[in-house]
Design a protein around this motif. Structure first.
Motif, PDB file in Angstrom:
ATOM      1  N   MET A 152       0.799  -1.219   0.000  1.00 49.29           N
ATOM      2  CA  MET A 152       0.000   0.000   0.000  1.00 49.29           C
ATOM      3  C   MET A 152       0.836   1.275   0.000  1.00 49.29           C
ATOM      4  N   HIS A 155       0.123   3.895  -2.794  1.00 48.79           N
ATOM      5  CA  HIS A 155      -1.182   4.509  -2.536  1.00 48.79           C
ATOM      6  C   HIS A 155      -1.073   5.485  -1.372  1.00 48.79           C
ATOM      7  N   HIS A 245      -4.358 -11.199   5.424  1.00 47.52           N
ATOM      8  CA  HIS A 245      -5.411 -10.320   4.925  1.00 47.52           C
ATOM      9  C   HIS A 245      -5.334 -10.274   3.400  1.00 47.52           C
ATOM     10  N   PRO A 246      -6.475 -10.262   2.705  1.00 46.35           N
ATOM     11  CA  PRO A 246      -6.460 -10.270   1.229  1.00 46.35           C
ATOM     12  C   PRO A 246      -5.638  -9.145   0.607  1.00 46.35           C
ATOM     13  N   SER A 247      -5.522  -8.025   1.301  1.00 43.21           N
ATOM     14  CA  SER A 247      -4.792  -6.881   0.760  1.00 43.21           C
ATOM     15  C   SER A 247      -3.284  -7.028   0.867  1.00 43.21           C
ATOM     16  N   ILE A 249      -1.634  -6.587   3.703  1.00 43.04           N
ATOM     17  CA  ILE A 249      -1.099  -5.635   4.693  1.00 43.04           C
ATOM     18  C   ILE A 249      -0.867  -6.256   6.064  1.00 43.04           C
ATOM     19  N   ASP A 274     -10.644  -6.003  11.312  1.00 42.33           N
ATOM     20  CA  ASP A 274     -10.606  -4.964  10.282  1.00 42.33           C
ATOM     21  C   ASP A 274      -9.348  -4.140  10.490  1.00 42.33           C
TER      22      ASP A 274
END
Length: 319
Positions: A152, A155, A245-247, A249, A274
């Motif tokens: 990330m 971003h 986590h799918p992202s 991170i 989350d």
């Protein structure tokens, strides 16, 4: 009292708001609080309507007071293990105490794993930041460096560019792709290649980023995308362990939208599930999970009441 309707593990925004909902529903509830909030280094909580800028410790103190005001209990302690005890859960603390609960709400948050670079941990939550929504306003218009450490990071650089015209990405061990490099250039974000050796700190503040070749690039704030890992090792005995986590991170405990896990009777809320949730989001998730737990308990109590009612009716007819 050592047996409760609900044991809440974690005394942050998610855990306390869940406990508040349950206590207001006249449930016996205890919050086990290890006293290690993730946002402790921060000067204030941001993005929380009506409480903007409130120091984290002050916000939690207010929350504890509200929970206790409705009959909930707060106990300091750290959970070592959780096991099933029939249709209940036995929560064992590191000091040897055991608390029994019909349901569990796990809201223990996460641990931010920072790169092992001199200065990052010391300035964490001050002028080393991670979230533009949590800390961006405080570093607006400054010379911001973004340390590329995870999926990330690019971003993150674009988000901080919204807050300052002077943003530099340090590619470190994760150079931008060709597409990302073009996007950064289009937004006027400089990219410095090579590995970072640490931060330059003068008079208790960041003054620059030191490269492995000795070069120092002047910066007054540094953003870093941490690897976020759910605090949930004590749930292994129930078959619940953090997963990727799918992202990319970090690691979290998966759950449905209501916070229900794959283990019956166990709910989660906040950063433990989350990873990107802010204080307000975590508090809302805790309230939602608390309401769902209360409804689940009512459904169980109704089933038991119907069974008892039928038994009485059958006994009456037989008599």
């Amino acid at each position: 009292m050592t047996e409760y309707d609900v044991v809440v593990i974690g005394g942050g925004a998610a855990g306390l708001n869940g406990a508040l909902m349950l206590a207001r529903s006249r449930r016996s509830v205890v919050v086990v609080d290890a006293g290690q909030p993730r946002n402790a280094p921060a000067a204030g909580v941001h993005g929380l309507l009506g409480r903007e800028g409130t120091p984290p410790a002050e916000l939690l103190a207010l929350g504890r007071e509200e929970v206790v005001g409705y009959g909930g209990e707060i106990t300091p302690g750290e959970v070592a293990d959780v096991t099933r005890d029939g249709d209940r859960f036995a929560v064992t603390l590191t000091d040897g105490r055991t608390i029994i609960g019909r349901r569990l709400l796990v809201a223990t948050g996460l641990v931010d794993e920072l790169p092992d670079l001199p200065g990052l941990r010391e300035r964490w939550g001050k002028d080393v930041v991670h979230c533009p929504y949590c800390h961006g306003w405080e570093v607006r218009d400054q010379a911001i460096g973004v340390l590329a450490t995870g999926p990330m990071s690019m971003h993150q650089a674009q988000l901080f560019r919204q807050l300052s015209a002077d943003v530099t990405v340090f590619s470190h061990t994760l150079p931008p792709s060709a597409e990302q490099a073009e996007e950064l250039a289009a937004r006027g974000i400089r990219v410095v290649p090579g590995e970072v050796a640490g931060l330059e700190i003068t008079d208790d503040r960041i003054t620059g980023v030191r490269m492995a070749d000795g070069t120092v690039v002047a910066r007054t704030a540094v953003a870093v995308a941490t690897r976020m890992v759910a605090r949930a090792g004590f749930l292994a005995g129930l078959g619940l362990t953090p997963v990727a986590h799918p992202s990319g991170i970090g690691e979290h405990l998966p759950a449905d939208q209501a916070g229900r896990t794959d283990v019956p009777g166990v709910w989660v809320a906040g950063n433990v599930t989350d990873l990107a949730a802010q204080v307000g989001t975590s508090a809302a998730a805790g309230a939602g999970a608390g309401a769902q737990i209360n409804a689940d308990l009512i459904a169980e109590e109704t089933r038991l009441a119907v069974a008892a009612h039928r038994e009485r009716c059958t006994a009456s007819l037989a008599g």
